[in-house]
Design a protein around this motif. Structure first.
Motif, PDB file in Angstrom:
ATOM      1  N   GLY A  33     -22.358  -2.792 -33.056  1.00 37.57           N
ATOM      2  CA  GLY A  33     -22.851  -4.158 -33.394  1.00 37.57           C
ATOM      3  C   GLY A  33     -22.799  -4.942 -32.365  1.00 37.57           C
ATOM      4  N   VAL A  34     -23.441  -6.162 -32.462  1.00 39.25           N
ATOM      5  CA  VAL A  34     -23.469  -7.233 -31.582  1.00 39.25           C
ATOM      6  C   VAL A  34     -23.013  -8.422 -32.181  1.00 39.25           C
ATOM      7  CG1 VAL A  34     -25.586  -6.346 -30.301  1.00 39.25           C
ATOM      8  CG2 VAL A  34     -26.097  -7.655 -32.201  1.00 39.25           C
ATOM      9  N   ARG A  35     -22.273  -9.407 -31.337  1.00 37.00           N
ATOM     10  CA  ARG A  35     -21.647 -10.348 -31.669  1.00 37.00           C
ATOM     11  C   ARG A  35     -22.854 -11.585 -31.905  1.00 37.00           C
ATOM     12  NH1 ARG A  35     -18.381 -10.328 -28.032  1.00 37.00           N
ATOM     13  NH2 ARG A  35     -16.461  -9.220 -28.949  1.00 37.00           N
ATOM     14  N   GLN A  45     -13.897 -11.209 -33.244  1.00 36.29           N
ATOM     15  CA  GLN A  45     -14.644 -12.531 -33.598  1.00 36.29           C
ATOM     16  C   GLN A  45     -14.444 -13.651 -32.237  1.00 36.29           C
ATOM     17  OE1 GLN A  45     -13.682 -14.608 -37.175  1.00 36.29           O
ATOM     18  NE2 GLN A  45     -15.698 -15.173 -37.437  1.00 36.29           N
ATOM     19  N   ALA A  46     -13.343 -14.081 -32.009  1.00 37.94           N
ATOM     20  CA  ALA A  46     -12.850 -14.941 -31.144  1.00 37.94           C
ATOM     21  C   ALA A  46     -13.051 -16.178 -31.578  1.00 37.94           C
ATOM     22  CB  ALA A  46     -13.639 -14.724 -29.670  1.00 37.94           C
ATOM     23  N   GLY A  61      -8.428 -11.935 -23.987  1.00 34.43           N
ATOM     24  CA  GLY A  61      -7.963 -12.347 -25.370  1.00 34.43           C
ATOM     25  C   GLY A  61      -8.690 -11.382 -26.591  1.00 34.43           C
ATOM     26  N   THR A  62      -9.752 -10.731 -26.155  1.00 34.51           N
ATOM     27  CA  THR A  62     -10.438  -9.837 -27.272  1.00 34.51           C
ATOM     28  C   THR A  62     -10.055  -8.385 -27.305  1.00 34.51           C
ATOM     29  OG1 THR A  62     -12.404  -9.814 -26.101  1.00 34.51           O
ATOM     30  CG2 THR A  62     -12.372 -11.337 -27.751  1.00 34.51           C
ATOM     31  N   ARG A  84     -19.525 -18.283 -24.167  1.00 33.33           N
ATOM     32  CA  ARG A  84     -18.272 -17.590 -24.743  1.00 33.33           C
ATOM     33  C   ARG A  84     -16.831 -18.250 -24.564  1.00 33.33           C
ATOM     34  NH1 ARG A  84     -19.634 -15.169 -19.835  1.00 33.33           N
ATOM     35  NH2 ARG A  84     -17.641 -14.476 -18.730  1.00 33.33           N
ATOM     36  N   PRO A  85     -15.825 -18.108 -25.390  1.00 32.65           N
ATOM     37  CA  PRO A  85     -14.503 -18.444 -24.800  1.00 32.65           C
ATOM     38  C   PRO A  85     -14.163 -17.528 -23.773  1.00 32.65           C
ATOM     39  CG  PRO A  85     -14.480 -17.140 -26.808  1.00 32.65           C
ATOM     40  CD  PRO A  85     -16.094 -17.375 -26.550  1.00 32.65           C
ATOM     41  N   SER A  86     -13.441 -18.118 -23.045  1.00 33.67           N
ATOM     42  CA  SER A  86     -12.713 -17.489 -22.101  1.00 33.67           C
ATOM     43  C   SER A  86     -11.249 -17.975 -21.721  1.00 33.67           C
ATOM     44  CB  SER A  86     -13.209 -17.684 -20.672  1.00 33.67           C
ATOM     45  OG  SER A  86     -12.722 -16.880 -19.560  1.00 33.67           O
ATOM     46  N   GLY A  87     -10.271 -17.263 -22.288  1.00 32.39           N
ATOM     47  CA  GLY A  87      -8.763 -17.866 -22.325  1.00 32.39           C
ATOM     48  C   GLY A  87      -8.828 -19.114 -23.223  1.00 32.39           C
TER      49      GLY A  87
END
Length: 995
Positions: free
Chosen positions: A412-414, A384-385, A465-466, A516-519
């Motif tokens: 699946g797609v996020r 999820q993140a 992270g994911t 998107r999150p990155s770190g």
């Protein structure tokens, strides 16, 4: 100076008021329709399917005009004719004096009143007709089927394309005549042409001629209706044999009765005209003729067929109905694509698993342990993140190449779940301009579990992270180090959860969309694709402000010359809008094709008028325990014909919709394509090879065919009539109270069934005898082989030893080890969740596999697979892994006792021995075991099954490390070793092994 009369001013004021009110009414009534039509035009222009919008709109307007004007003219002319035929002199009577007041009201503006009534009738007629645009398009573009009905030898295309519109046209004619008769009768009565009191005739000659002509026309239409009814008998239901189509009574009694009644109707119509006007000029004989028609309809059309049914058919139906049952069998199998089902005998006689079971290469290595209906929350929590990312209620199954073979993946797609945005994130600007898209195509092999029951993620990583870290022992990775299914454009602007419109595009060069999150940081993005409607101009924003009732389209500063509006972002809604004549499968699925994420959807062409074909309720046939949970329910509609003629795709980044023909021989698809100019559907040869690799047998079509094969696998009419070999779809065996009494869904898997040359991706389902759920009757599998759909039926002989899914489920869950663990799992902190029960024909017998998941009852929990239930014949295994379950079955069958599964993990050192005191390394290894057991207990008590899985894996690693140290030290565990006691390995409801 001429003074205007006050009454004139009042009348003028009243007329102005009426005009203003009428304009306001039309404005408010039509405003939304105009706005929606305009925005639809822009949307269709964006997706490049303007011919659909213009074709449907033009057809509806033409039908509205033709039927509206036609009905209005017929009614209006007859009313005006009745007025013109009024008698100039009327006899004096109390009746006529009472009618004078109404005549004084209508006479000055009788044309206006007639016109208004005609317009009203025409309006309703036009509204009704424009809703029949699909019937008209098929009628105007009908195609031959090349198959003739067995009774009249007409091409089936007449029933599918022409018959429905003829019936509607006949109904419209009946309506026009009935309204004309009633209206003309009222007009004649009002102006003295028809009288109830007074001296002389009760009806003038002109009124009698007019009304009898209309009645004669009604009777002639009834003759036409009888003629069409003869054809319609083939679309009815044969109650004697419980099949569709005409039966013995219909063909031998009702069919000739309809023909006789048609000729009687013609004679009655002539008699009405002749006796009423040309000869006796009396209504008595026309009344007698009408009475004769009614008596004939009752006697010939009702009593005679009833007598034939009661005294000829009902005493011995098996001697009368077989030819008509055979017609229904042949037509049903043809209409639903069941003519080429490959039937093979499979006795499933082997009930003893042999060593070859473990060596099987086609099915056992590919057995799917991840249930896409169970692990959706697992994907969401582990990948999820951010709290607003979601994978939906159900994941999908697809296949990708893996080491030279086909491997099925749970994919699946996020996407963004707009319902999970925080209040701050949910303001208009954030919801529609910042959180515009999801990110990543996430996949995991369906047959592999790691890290204490988690999926092995191979794609869709947002960042490091994911990627799930390795276990504490470092022996197993929870995800692959690199993307195994790579995408060049991972952003998801169009998806199943994208139910809000999005505003994208920027002219300043500043990225405003959350990417998107990155770190510890977050990345932003600006959309640069072709999707969306341009809304850079003020007038476009004004248009959409009216559509969405949203003033921010005019007030917000987020808009610029590059702004685009994305709406209708659900792939299924998008294809349904482009091709409204298709029924869409309830389970769209994403795939990576040439580096891009696309949604693949199956489209069906249907008909409800295929002669002799079984009528199926689409909603009932396709509903099971998964309907409504990640899959869409079909409309409650009855059909007699079904083809998967279209494969559709929707690009997840730019929303491009493409329709590909998948059955070039389907006449219904040909008719629709011709109706929209011949270029709406791309040819099958245009399907990209990479895309075709991801096509799968459609699920809803399979469910319909599965329901039909429960009866129509029997092709001999005498056996069909008695029905001893009928089957049924078993209920879902999972002991979930919410699913009780619902059908077991079919399952996609990679397997090699008997008769198949190699393992292939297929959709499978088990069938049980009707009302005998303990046995297994057949296995149905469907796949695409060499680009062609293929259905295989493995049929068990009567009395075969194979047990049905419900009986196997009961056997597996009733052994002491399972009931003990289930009792422990059902607590305030956790609950067991059953995965799909797979029925697999392997080694001459039936292998059943069912994964068992455990899920915490806390918020944001997810399921982790803990155990596998395996059954073969009378043998049942309950182990941590599938391989261990297979080995246990084989050991039980060969006479060896299955390995003890209740004591501590394998290799745990005994508490006694005679060797030297423990070395420092051995003591450290034992301490690690104790520490792992403590972590396991703590994780269990907290209800955190993510930590529970990690702790369980850590315990396994610690035991292996202890064994390695033990062997290097000489093999035995010394006395006084600090190894844990056996009971310590089973804290609380952990899945313990059985003695």
């Amino acid at each position: 100076m001429v003074m205007r009369a006050p009454l004139s001013r009042v009348n003028r004021r009243g007329r102005v008021t009426v005009v203003v009110l009428t304009v306001l009414f039309l404005l408010f009534t039509l405003f939304d329709r105009v706005i929606n039509a305009w925005t639809d035009w822009l949307w269709f222009d964006e997706v490049r399917y303007r011919q659909v919008f213009t074709g449907i709109l033009t057809t509806r307007l033409v039908l509205f005009a033709l039927f509206g004007v036609g009905m209005g003219l017929i009614v209006g002319v007859n009313l005006y004719l009745a007025y013109r035929l009024r008698p100039l002199l009327r006899p004096h009577s109390l009746e006529q004096q009472a009618l004078d007041r109404y005549r004084l009201l209508l006479a000055p503006r009788v044309g206006t009143w007639i016109g208004a009534f005609a317009v009203l009738v025409g309006l309703f007629a036009g509204l009704s007709a424009q809703g029949r645009w699909q019937q008209w398009m098929l009628f105007a573009n009908s195609q031959p089927f090349g198959i003739k009905d067995p009774q009249f030898h007409l091409d089936v295309g007449f029933y599918v394309f022409e018959y429905p519109f003829w019936r509607y046209l006949l109904g419209a004619a009946f309506t026009a005549v009935i309204i004309s008769v009633l209206g003309a009768l009222a007009m004649h009565y009002l102006f003295g042409g028809v009288r109830l009191q007074g001296a002389g005739d009760r009806m003038t000659v002109a009124a009698r001629a007019h009304l009898t002509a209309l009645v004669a026309l009604f009777v002639l239409l009834k003759a036409v209706a009888y003629y069409l009814d003869r054809r319609g008998l083939l679309l009815g239901h044969n109650d004697s044999a419980d099949v569709s189509g005409a039966g013995y009574t219909d063909i031998n009694a009702l069919l000739p009765a309809k023909e006789i009644l048609a000729w009687i109707s013609v004679l009655v119509a002539i008699a009405i005209l002749v006796f009423s006007n040309a000869w006796m000029r009396s209504l008595m004989w026309p009344g007698v003729a009408m009475g004769l028609l009614v008596v004939s309809a009752v006697a010939i059309g009702g009593i005679y067929p009833y007598a034939v049914q009661s005294f000829t058919v009902r005493p011995s139906p098996l001697s009368k109905e077989p030819p008509y049952i055979q017609r229904s069998i042949d037509a049903t199998r043809q209409a639903y694509g069941l003519s080429d089902v490959k039937v093979s005998a499979y006795d499933a006689a082997n009930t003893t698993p042999s060593a070859s079971l473990a060596a099987d290469k086609g099915t056992v290595p590919n057995i799917r342990l991840l249930d896409p209906a169970v692990v959706s929350d697992t994907y969401t929590q582990l990948q999820q993140a951010r709290g607003f990312y979601d994978f939906g209620d159900k994941l999908d199954i697809d296949r990708y190449p893996f080491q030279g073979s086909t491997q099925d993946y749970v994919v699946g797609v996020r996407e963004i779940n707009y319902g999970r945005l925080s209040p701050q994130q949910s303001n208009w600007q954030n919801k529609h301009t910042v959180y515009t898209h999801g990110y990543g195509f996430v996949a995991a092999p369906a047959n592999r579990l790691v890290c204490g029951g988690q999926p092995l993620f191979v794609s869709g990583f947002l960042d490091e992270g994911t990627k799930k870290p390795t276990t504490s022992g470092g022996s197993e990775s929870c995800s692959t180090p690199t993307e195994q299914i790579s995408t060049t454009q991972p952003r998801i602007y169009y998806g199943e959860r994208m139910n809000e419109y999005a505003i994208v595009g920027d002219a300043t060069g500043k990225n405003a969309e959350f990417d998107r999150p990155s770190g510890s940081a977050e990345q932003y993005f600006t959309y640069n694709g072709s999707g969306g409607v341009d809304i850079g101009s003020y007038w476009r924003r004004l248009l959409y402000a009216a559509k969405y009732r949203e003033s921010n389209f005019l007030l917000s500063s987020v808009f610029n010359k590059n702004s685009k509006l994305m709406y209708v972002r659900n792939p299924r809604d998008r294809v349904e809008k482009v091709a409204p004549f298709l029924k869409m499968d309830g389970d769209p699925y994403p795939a990576v094709v040439n580096g891009r994420v696309v949604w693949i959807l199956d489209g069906y062409t249907t008909s409800s008028t295929y002669p002799y074909s079984q009528r199926v309720n689409l909603r009932d046939a396709t509903s099971d325990t998964q309907t409504g949970t990640g899959t869409f329910a079909q409309a409650r509609e009855e059909i007699t014909y079904l083809r998967n003629s279209v494969k559709a795709t929707v690009d997840a980044y730019d929303g491009t919709v493409k329709l590909y023909s998948y059955d070039d021989s389907d006449p219904v698809l040909k008719a629709w394509n011709q109706a929209f100019g011949g270029k709406l559907i791309q040819k099958r040869s245009d399907i990209p090879a990479e895309l075709e690799k991801h096509f799968r047998y459609p699920e809803d079509q399979f469910k319909v065919q599965r329901d039909l094969l429960a009866r129509y696998h029997v092709t001999a009419p005498d056996q069909f009539f008695s029905g001893p070999n009928f089957w049924q779809v078993p209920d879902d065996p999972a002991p979930d109270p919410e699913k009780r009494g619902q059908k077991q869904p079919p399952y996609y898997l990679v397997a090699q069934f008997p008769g198949q040359e190699q393992a292939q991706f297929q959709l499978t389902a088990a069938m049980t005898p009707r009302n005998r759920l303990n046995n297994l009757s057949a296995l149905i599998s469907a796949s695409i082989v060499d680009g062609k759909p293929q259905i295989q039926l493995l049929q068990m002989p009567e009395g075969a030893p194979a047990q049905g899914p419900s009986q196997v489920q009961q056997n597996m869950t009733s052994i002491p080890e399972v009931t003990k663990d289930l009792t422990q799992f059902r607590s305030q902190n956790s609950k067991p969740v059953y995965g799909n029960l797979l029925s697999l024909p392997v080694g001459g017998g039936m292998l059943y596999v069912e994964p068992l998941y455990i899920r915490s009852t806390t918020d944001n929990s997810y399921a982790l697979m803990r155990k596998v239930l395996v059954s073969y014949g009378k043998y049942v295994a309950y182990e941590d892994t599938l391989q261990a379950g297979i080995d246990s079955l084989i050991k039980q069958a060969t006479g060896q006792a299955p390995p003890s599964t209740s004591p501590p993990p394998a290799g745990l050192p005994p508490a006694t021995g005679t060797s030297a005191p423990p070395s420092s390394a051995l003591a450290d290894a034992a301490n690690k075991i104790q520490q792992a057991i403590g972590d396991l207990r703590a994780a269990q008590q907290s209800g955190d099954f993510d930590k529970y899985g990690q702790a369980l894996k850590a315990l396994d690693d610690a035991v292996k490390a202890y064994q390695a140290v033990q062997q290097s030290a000489g093999g035995g565990a010394p006395a006084g070793s600090p190894a844990p006691a056996p009971a310590a390995a089973s804290p609380g409801p952990s899945p313990s092994k059985n003695p």
